[in-house]
Scaffold this motif. Structure first.
Motif, short mmCIF file in Angstrom:
data_model
loop_
_atom_site.label_atom_id
_atom_site.label_comp_id
_atom_site.label_asym_id
_atom_site.label_seq_id
_atom_site.Cartn_x
_atom_site.Cartn_y
_atom_site.Cartn_z
N ASN A 119 0.82 -1.19 0.05
CA ASN A 119 -0.05 0.04 0.04
C ASN A 119 0.75 1.44 0.06
O ASN A 119 0.21 2.40 0.37
CB ASN A 119 -1.03 -0.05 1.29
N LYS A 121 2.03 2.80 -2.44
CA LYS A 121 1.59 3.93 -3.42
C LYS A 121 0.59 4.69 -3.02
O LYS A 121 0.29 6.08 -3.21
CB LYS A 121 0.99 3.24 -4.74
N ASN A 122 -0.59 4.24 -2.24
CA ASN A 122 -1.79 4.77 -1.53
C ASN A 122 -0.90 5.68 -0.45
O ASN A 122 -1.52 6.90 -0.09
CB ASN A 122 -2.72 3.89 -0.97
N TYR A 123 -0.18 5.34 0.31
CA TYR A 123 0.20 5.94 1.50
C TYR A 123 1.23 7.10 1.03
O TYR A 123 0.64 8.41 1.67
CB TYR A 123 1.18 5.21 2.39
N SER A 125 1.00 8.84 -1.72
CA SER A 125 0.47 9.86 -2.81
C SER A 125 -0.41 10.68 -1.85
O SER A 125 -0.86 11.43 -2.55
CB SER A 125 -0.34 8.81 -3.55
N ASN A 126 -0.18 10.59 -0.38
CA ASN A 126 -1.16 11.29 0.23
C ASN A 126 -0.54 12.40 0.90
O ASN A 126 0.45 11.92 1.78
CB ASN A 126 -2.03 10.43 1.28
N THR A 129 -0.31 11.85 4.88
CA THR A 129 0.26 10.89 5.30
C THR A 129 1.82 11.11 5.37
O THR A 129 2.66 10.89 6.47
CB THR A 129 0.16 9.67 4.44
N SER A 303 -8.30 9.28 6.33
CA SER A 303 -9.24 8.09 6.52
C SER A 303 -10.76 8.88 7.47
O SER A 303 -11.74 8.03 7.53
CB SER A 303 -8.86 6.88 7.37
#
Length: 334
Positions: A119, A121-123, A125-126, A129, A303
Motif C-alpha cells: 500500500n 503507493k496509496n500511503y 501519494s497522500n 500521510t 481516513s
C-alpha cells in the motif's frame, strides 16, 4: 443477551472504555508484574492462562479445534504479535519506565506504513500521510533525545538505549504479525483464533524464558502481592476483556474509529504511571508525545470522513454555544 440488546449504547461505552483505559493501564500492570516475575515468564503466564481460558470457553460452546494448519497460522500470528510485540515491551520495561514505554509504542502506526509495501503507493501519494510521518519522526527524536539523556530510572544509559531499540523491534513484530494475520487468516471464529494465538505465544515465551535462565532466577516463594495482582490484571483485563472488546468493536464500528485507542493509550499510561508509581515526565518528553500523536493524526487524516449530517449538527451546536440568551452573537476571537 437481553440486557445487551436493550442497552447497546452501554455495551459500546464499556467496550471503548476497555480498549482506552485497560490497554493504557497494561504498561503499569507490567511494571508491577516485573516486581516478582522475570519478563518472559510474566508474558508466558499472561498469554497461556488467558489462552487456556478462552480455549475452554470455545470448546464448551461446541467449537472444536480443526487442523494443524490453523494452529500453524495462529501460532505464527501469536508469536509475532504477542511474544514479539508485547513480550519485548515487557523486557524493555526492566530498564525504562512504563510511561516511556507507552510513548515509544505510540509510534506503531508509522511502522505499519513503513512495512506495508503493498500500500505504499496509496500511503505516499497522500500529502497528510507524508506530513504525518515527518512530524511523527521529529516527535520521536525529540522524545528519545530527552529520555536517553535523562537521569530517570536506575538503569545505565546503554541499557536504556537498548530498551528503546527493543521497543522499536516490538512494534515491527506487531505490524508483521498483523499483516500476516490479515493475509493468512485461519478458518476458526475470531475468538478461537485468539485463544490459539495466546496459547502458542505463551509456550513460545516459556521457551525463551528457559534459554534465558529465568526459571532459575524465579523467586516463586517471595513474589509480592502487587506482582500477582499485576499478572491477574494482564490476564483477565489486558488479554481477555480488552482484546475481546477490540475484536467486537471492529465488527460493529469503522476500524478508523476503533483505532482512536492509539491516541488515548499513551495518555492513560502517563497518568497511571504518575498516580501509582510516581513516574515523572519532562516537558520535552511531553512535547515529544504531543508531536508524535499529531503525526499519527495526520497519517490517518485521509481516513477520517465527517458525515454531512454531523457537520450540520456541529454548526447548529456552535451557533447555540456562541449566542447570548437574547439571540445576539458572541464575538469569539481565537
Amino acid at each position: 443477551m437481553s440486557f445487551i440488546q436493550k442497552h447497546p449504547k452501554l455495551l459500546l461505552l464499556f467496550a471503548f472504555a476497555s480498549i482506552y483505559i485497560i490497554w493504557g493501564s497494561t504498561f503499569l500492570a507490567i511494571s508491577y508484574g516485573l516486581k516478582g516475575f522475570p519478563p518472559f515468564l510474566l508474558s508466558g503466564l499472561r498469554f497461556l492462562i488467558a489462552g487456556i481460558i478462552l480455549l475452554v470457553w470455545r470448546d464448551l460452546k461446541g467449537e472444536r479445534t480443526s487442523s494443524f494448519r490453523d494452529w500453524k497460522k495462529n501460532g505464527i500470528t501469536g508469536i509475532l504479535i504477542l511474544t514479539g510485540g508485547t513480550g519485548l515491551v515487557t523486557w524493555g520495561e526492566q530498564y525504562i519506565t512504563s510511561t516511556e514505554a507507552a510513548i515509544a509504542i505510540a509510534t506503531g502506526p508509522f511502522w505499519f506504513i513503513a512495512i506495508d509495501r503493498k500500500n505504499w503507493k496509496n500511503y505516499f501519494s497522500n500529502i497528510s500521510t507524508i506530513a504525518g510521518l515527518i512530524v511523527g519522526f521529529a516527535g520521536l527524536l525529540l522524545f528519545l533525545n530527552d529520555s536517553i539523556h535523562s537521569a530517570g530510572g536506575a538503569a545505565p544509559k546503554t541499557m536504556r538505549i537498548a530498551a528503546f531499540a527493543v521497543l522499536a523491534l516490538s512494534s515491527i513484530s506487531w505490524v508483521l504479525g498483523s499483516l500476516y494475520s490479515k493475509h493468512y487468516r485461519a478458518t476458526h471464529s475470531t475468538f478461537k483464533n485468539i485463544s490459539q494465538q495466546l496459547v502458542v505465544a505463551g509456550v513460545a515465551s516459556f521457551i525463551i524464558a528457559t534459554f534465558r535462565g529465568e526459571w532459575h532466577a524465579f523467586p516463586a516463594a517471595t513474589i509480592p502481592v502487587s506482582a500477582w495482582l499485576g499478572l491477574a490484571f494482564l490476564v483477565f483485563f489486558g488479554s481477555i476483556v480488552a482484546y475481546i472488546s477490540y475484536i467486537w468493536l471492529l465488527s460493529v464500528k469503522h476500524p478508523v474509529i476503533v483505532s482512536t485507542h492509539t491516541y488515548i493509550n499513551p495518555v492513560v499510561a502517563v497518568l497511571a504511571g504518575w498516580l501509582f508509581l510516581n513516574e515523572s515526565i519532562s516537558l520535552l518528553q511531553l512535547a515529544g508525545l504531543l508531536v508524535i500523536l499529531a503525526g499519527v493524526l495526520l497519517t490517518n487524516a485521509a481516513s477520517y470522513k465527517i458525515n454531512k449530517r454531523l457537520v450540520v449538527k456541529i454548526r447548529r451546536a456552535s451557533r447555540t454555544l456562541f449566542s447570548s440568551p437574547s439571540g445576539d452573537k458572541y464575538l469569539v476571537d481565537f
